[in-house]
Structures are given as C-alpha cells and as structure tokens.
Design a protein around this motif. Sequence first.
Motif, PDB file in Angstrom:
ATOM      1  N   ILE A   4       0.814  -1.219   0.000  1.00 55.12           N
ATOM      2  CA  ILE A   4       0.000   0.000   0.000  1.00 55.12           C
ATOM      3  C   ILE A   4       0.846   1.267   0.000  1.00 55.12           C
ATOM      4  O   ILE A   4       0.330   2.358  -0.141  1.00 55.12           O
ATOM      5  CB  ILE A   4      -1.009   0.048   1.174  1.00 55.12           C
ATOM      6  CG1 ILE A   4      -0.302   0.013   2.534  1.00 55.12           C
ATOM      7  CG2 ILE A   4      -2.020  -1.081   1.057  1.00 55.12           C
ATOM      8  CD1 ILE A   4      -1.257   0.225   3.699  1.00 55.12           C
ATOM      9  N   ASN A   5       2.156   1.110   0.138  1.00 58.54           N
ATOM     10  CA  ASN A   5       3.019   2.290   0.191  1.00 58.54           C
ATOM     11  C   ASN A   5       4.254   2.110  -0.669  1.00 58.54           C
ATOM     12  O   ASN A   5       5.375   2.195  -0.176  1.00 58.54           O
ATOM     13  CB  ASN A   5       3.444   2.521   1.653  1.00 58.54           C
ATOM     14  CG  ASN A   5       2.914   3.822   2.170  1.00 58.54           C
ATOM     15  OD1 ASN A   5       2.729   4.760   1.393  1.00 58.54           O
ATOM     16  ND2 ASN A   5       2.687   3.900   3.463  1.00 58.54           N
TER      17      ASN A   5
ATOM     18  N   PHE B 220      -3.084   0.346  -2.382  1.00 59.08           N
ATOM     19  CA  PHE B 220      -4.266   0.893  -1.698  1.00 59.08           C
ATOM     20  C   PHE B 220      -5.317   1.292  -2.725  1.00 59.08           C
ATOM     21  O   PHE B 220      -6.446   0.807  -2.702  1.00 59.08           O
ATOM     22  CB  PHE B 220      -3.868   2.097  -0.830  1.00 59.08           C
ATOM     23  CG  PHE B 220      -5.008   2.575   0.033  1.00 59.08           C
ATOM     24  CD1 PHE B 220      -5.168   2.077   1.318  1.00 59.08           C
ATOM     25  CD2 PHE B 220      -5.931   3.488  -0.440  1.00 59.08           C
ATOM     26  CE1 PHE B 220      -6.233   2.484   2.110  1.00 59.08           C
ATOM     27  CE2 PHE B 220      -6.996   3.898   0.342  1.00 59.08           C
ATOM     28  CZ  PHE B 220      -7.151   3.401   1.619  1.00 59.08           C
TER      29      PHE B 220
ATOM     30  N   VAL C 214      -8.987  -0.590  -3.552  1.00 56.59           N
ATOM     31  CA  VAL C 214     -10.267   0.116  -3.445  1.00 56.59           C
ATOM     32  C   VAL C 214     -11.009   0.055  -4.783  1.00 56.59           C
ATOM     33  O   VAL C 214     -12.196  -0.274  -4.846  1.00 56.59           O
ATOM     34  CB  VAL C 214     -10.053   1.587  -3.018  1.00 56.59           C
ATOM     35  CG1 VAL C 214     -11.332   2.401  -3.198  1.00 56.59           C
ATOM     36  CG2 VAL C 214      -9.594   1.663  -1.569  1.00 56.59           C
TER      37      VAL C 214
ATOM     38  N   ASN D 258     -11.121   2.253   3.281  1.00 56.19           N
ATOM     39  CA  ASN D 258      -9.887   1.545   3.585  1.00 56.19           C
ATOM     40  C   ASN D 258      -9.874   0.228   2.805  1.00 56.19           C
ATOM     41  O   ASN D 258     -10.790  -0.055   2.035  1.00 56.19           O
ATOM     42  CB  ASN D 258      -9.812   1.307   5.105  1.00 56.19           C
ATOM     43  CG  ASN D 258      -8.377   1.166   5.598  1.00 56.19           C
ATOM     44  OD1 ASN D 258      -7.491   0.685   4.888  1.00 56.19           O
ATOM     45  ND2 ASN D 258      -8.142   1.594   6.825  1.00 56.19           N
TER      46      ASN D 258
ATOM     47  N   GLY E  77      -4.641  -0.612   6.577  1.00 54.66           N
ATOM     48  CA  GLY E  77      -4.324   0.625   5.894  1.00 54.66           C
ATOM     49  C   GLY E  77      -3.054   1.312   6.356  1.00 54.66           C
ATOM     50  O   GLY E  77      -2.260   0.756   7.121  1.00 54.66           O
ATOM     51  N   THR E  78      -2.864   2.521   5.876  1.00 55.81           N
ATOM     52  CA  THR E  78      -1.672   3.300   6.181  1.00 55.81           C
ATOM     53  C   THR E  78      -1.714   3.804   7.626  1.00 55.81           C
ATOM     54  O   THR E  78      -2.756   3.782   8.279  1.00 55.81           O
ATOM     55  CB  THR E  78      -1.606   4.536   5.262  1.00 55.81           C
ATOM     56  OG1 THR E  78      -2.799   5.304   5.495  1.00 55.81           O
ATOM     57  CG2 THR E  78      -1.544   4.152   3.803  1.00 55.81           C
TER      58      THR E  78
ATOM     59  N   LEU F   5      -4.332   6.433   8.126  1.00 60.31           N
ATOM     60  CA  LEU F   5      -5.702   5.931   8.268  1.00 60.31           C
ATOM     61  C   LEU F   5      -5.931   5.314   9.648  1.00 60.31           C
ATOM     62  O   LEU F   5      -7.003   5.467  10.236  1.00 60.31           O
ATOM     63  CB  LEU F   5      -6.012   4.915   7.172  1.00 60.31           C
ATOM     64  CG  LEU F   5      -6.235   5.521   5.785  1.00 60.31           C
ATOM     65  CD1 LEU F   5      -6.379   4.437   4.742  1.00 60.31           C
ATOM     66  CD2 LEU F   5      -7.472   6.427   5.778  1.00 60.31           C
TER      67      LEU F   5
END
Lengths: 345, 345
Positions: free
Chosen positions: A147-148, A228, A232, B180, B188-189, B192
């Motif tokens: 996600i990053n 991320f 979604v 999320n 999540g991050t 978040l």
Amino acid sequence: MIRIAVDGMGGDYAPRVVVDGAVLAANDFPDLEIVLVGQPEPLKRELNRHKVVGGKIVIEPATEVIEMGDSPVQAIRKKKNSSMLVSIDLMKQKKADAFVTAGNTGAAVAASTLNLGLLPGIRRPGIAISIPSLRGISIAMDVGANINPSPEELYQYAVMADIYARAIYNKKSPTVGLLNIGEEESKGTDVLKEAYKLLRDSSLNFVGNIEGRDFFTGKADCIICDGFVGNVVLKMCESMVETALNLLSRELRKSPVSLLGAWLCKPALEAIRKETNYEEAGGAPLLGVNGRVIISHGISSARAIRNAIKVAGESVIKRVNERIVEELGNGTVKAGAYGKSSGAS
Amino acid sequence: MIRIAVDGMGGDYAPRVVVDGAVLAANDFPDLEIVLVGQPEPLKRELNRHKVVGGKIVIEPATEVIEMGDSPVQAIRKKKNSSMLVSIDLMKQKKADAFVTAGNTGAAVAASTLNLGLLPGIRRPGIAISIPSLRGISIAMDVGANINPSPEELYQYAVMADIYARAIYNKKSPTVGLLNIGEEESKGTDVLKEAYKLLRDSSLNFVGNIEGRDFFTGKADCIICDGFVGNVVLKMCESMVETALNLLSRELRKSPVSLLGAWLCKPALEAIRKETNYEEAGGAPLLGVNGRVIISHGISSARAIRNAIKVAGESVIKRVNERIVEELGNGTVKAGAYGKSSGAS
C-alpha cells in the motif's frame, strides 16, 4: 507434468467450492496434476462427490487452517502446518510448480515473500490482476500487496506487468500507464512524480499518467498503481456490477413492458456479465516472489478456482518468472534513472 | 435576495453551456440573482439567445480566463482579472453569497483557500461530492483538493461531511465510514489508522472502515477518503456508466430481438441513467473555506450548471458554513484525541 498445489482450505466456501474447481480443472486440463492441500477427511469427502475423468488429483495433508480473519503475521508464525504454508513449502521443495489460494490474501503475500524469497533484483512483490476493458484485457498492478510503494517499486511493477501482458496475453508492446489524478507530469504525490520519470526514461511503452476514467477504456494495457488505490478500485468494480443489476431489476419490475424488454435483452446482458466477470480471470499472480503464487478472490466460485488453476499452469508454460529474471538481468528492459544509479540493468 | 456568482468562462463548454445553465437556474429559482462573471461580449451574445423570465441575471466583467490546463499557482498569481479571481473577490467583498465554477479545479481550490481563508479551526478544505447509492445519496469527501491529508484533516472532513449531510439531505444521524482496504481497525496506512482512532473517539456516528465494495451500497452516508483515492474513484465511476452503455449497445446490436428488448427497457434505463447521473448533483462544495464555493465538472451540461447553482443557493439557506463554525466552536461535535490535545472543541 505440471503440478499445481491448491489451498484446499482457503476461501469463503472452502473446501467444497475449491474441490469442485479442482475437479473442473483436472477434467479440462489433463496435463496438470493437482495437489489438494488440507485436511484429508473433508477434502476426500468432497472429492468423492465427483468423478475425475481427465487429469489427476492427489491430496497432501495439512492439519491447520489459516482463517480469513487471521492476522497474517500471527498466522504464518503459528500455523506452520496450515494448508497455505504446506503448499508454499511444496513449491520450495520443487514438489509443486505453482500454488493457487483463495484464502487470506495478506497471509499469502507475507508467507510467499518470507518463505520463497523474491526474484533477483525485485524489491517488493505485487498482485497483478486482469481486468476487462473496451479493448480486451488490461493488467492492473498492484491491487493490494503493497500500500506504500516507492517510485522504484512502482517502476518494477510496470516491468513485471509488461512481461506478464506479453507472456500471457501475447501483447506485442503493451502500453503502460501510471494511475494518477491528472495527465500532466506534475500531478500527484512526490512518489508518483518520481515514478513517472523512471517510467518515461525506461524502454517500456509508457503512455504517461492515466486517470480513473481510463480504467476500462483500455488506454493502457498495464495500469500501474499503489496497492491501496488498486484494492479500493478493484472492490468497487466488483460491487458496481451488482449495484447496476440491483438498480436495473428494481426499475424493470415497475412495468410489464420493461420486464418483457429485459427478457429479450437477457442474452446480451449475460454476454456482458460473462465478459466482465471476475471468475473468467479467476486468479491474480503475485509477481516478484521466487515461486508462482496465484491469488483468488475469497468468494471464488468453482469456475473461478478452475480458471485460477489454468492461470497457474500458464505461468509455468509461458515462463513468466523466468522472463522477469532474464529481462531484468540482460537489460532487455532498459531501466530508467533507477536502473542507472542502482546498477539493476 | 441571494446572489450567486457564476464563473462564465470556466468549463470545457464555456461560456455557452454555463450561460444556458444560468438561464435555466434563473427561470427555476426566481429568488436567486445570478452574477455571470467573465468577458462581457461573449456572455451577452450567449444571453441574447435566451429569454430570462423568472430571476435576474447580471454580468460582471472580468477580462482574463484561467484555462483548464493552466498551472493553478501560476494562474492565480498572473490572472488577477480572471473570471475566477473576480468571482472570489465578489464573495470576499460580500457582493456575492456563493460562487459556482466548472473551471480549473486546482485553481479554484488554491484561489479560494488563499483569498478567502479557512473557517476557524479548519486546517485544509476538501471537496464533498454527492453520489447516488442504493439507499439514497452518500457524500464522499475529499475527492481532489488534498491528496495527502493528515489524520486530523480526515477527521475534519468527517465533521464537515456529517454537517453537510444533515443540513442538505436532512439525514438525522449520518453514518460515517473511513474508506480503507479492510474493515479491521489495523488496516491501511498509518494515517488511516490514526484517523480511525480520532473518528472512533468522536461523537460522530462512525461505522468503521468501509471498502471499495461499499461505495454504492449506502453503508455510510459520509465516505471519508484522501483526495487521491477519491478523485480516481470518482472519475472511474463516471466512465463506468459510459463503458457499460458502450458494451450494452455493442451486444444489443448483435441481434434484432435484443434490439427490440432494449427499446422496451429504454424507460427503465433512462431512469437509472438519471438516478446515477452526475448532472443531478451538479456541483460539489469545497468545504472548509471561508466562503461558499461550488465546484462543477469541467464537462458540465447546462442542467449540471443549473443544479450547481441550486446547491449554491441551498448552502446559503441551510447555513452549512455557519453550522460548521458553530458546531466546531460550541462542541456539538465532540472531537476525539485530536480535539482533546489541540483544544479545538
């Protein structure tokens, strides 16, 4: 013979639907040997409901089950004898060529990364999913493993997605787009601006930033994004088909004329449903790990599992991982600034 | 009388479609006075094509035009006499109560923030868009003003979206969801995870994390997300309707029976199209700035502009900004950890 390990206990409807899918695959692809991994009793019970005519299915025992709600880190630490970890171990020992799971995605990503390691030069694995577009199939990567991502990791996703599109979908020179909030180079986060430069300076067929509206138009064969946004968007797409059908049936029930119309349209609607159905792709490879791991949706149907097994077989035949290693190693993929500074090409 | 400044030169089809929309609004809402801001000659030419019967339209001259492709920072620095900056100035001088623009979104956000300032206590403005769901209207915020919000900024978006849902859509206790990649608090991050805590500890009706699949189910009345994800998702939705219709017409043309069916379904399809059409919402308020700024899609039709003007009028009547200031100031919205430590409540 190609051997595919299948996580018999993974997924919302396991083991029944997984076994059903394995049987479909065995009958359709007699060149595959399917290794159903999991608790022998339930697996046998399910298998006995079927007649396997084409290929071969064997059972490999694993007593534990990683549940969908388990914490990935806890699960892979504590459930060493789970169907997922045993399957990955089979691959590590070269007793299986690929692995299909509809189980806990986080656990599958973590366990594969940890136990199989990464392909040489790859920094992080990513999930590459095939999505239907107006011009055929596009690949979106990553849709949930990372996600990053750093700019370099996004660049590597593009390299791997490009190879996947060429190997599996026979695309000659796949277009690569970076998912962003505007087309201009200056748009988006600092990570995306940096990734843009790496992609622009590479030998990939980079078409620049693409936007949400380009997702289904086929503007890019490979849509590169962080896990991320990818996750979604993917989950939203799935629900949109359902939402649209919901709205449609609500409206159609309001008049007998519309109902008749709907009945006449049915074959067309079915064709669309099939064309846009996640089941047809079946599974998404986790690219970058040193092994062939195909991740299926938790709600996978038997048909989706069958197709994921097909994808697993194709990954072996089409040598996806080997090509990633070769092309990164011999400089077929010209790296941009990243490659120049780190010496990866 | 409520005065709405309308950016006569903003949008892909300006000034024609903007003027058409202003005329529709003037006729439908005679209590509004519409101030068309822009180059007088083209605006007059367009106005002369119509008969304004209901309300009142006046022209306020502005010689320059901020183009859709202009860099926001450059544009607001150099084009002081643009329709956008002149409109915002009218609001600052209390010569207009609200402002509608279909022009360059980045410039609108930057110029509003810089020239109007923020409401007391608010850290960053965000765009709140109304989307159709299976249970009525949901609000998604932010969809493009802030691609890197802090946890506190996300929390404030929830506070503003909640007030907006109550004020404009008469929702009693709007549910608030954090977009999320999983429902668990640990997903999540880091941003978040921190935002989750602030929302959980607040007095908002927080229903936890929601996923992409919940976007259209109405699981949350207020969907809180960063402007990057929000923007990608929004643009994707728009294109999905088009993609679906494209696929449908391709399939339907394959057989005369389907074509007849489609013709019979037409009213139902039209109803859905209307229900899911961005035009019906028309405009999205930029909440948090000390002024009422309604941002419309660049491709807005006359009907969308008319509806954006309606939204602008409602923002004034329903006292959205005043309520944000009041509720943040008097503690109606109980802040979580953030409020406690910073004393914002």
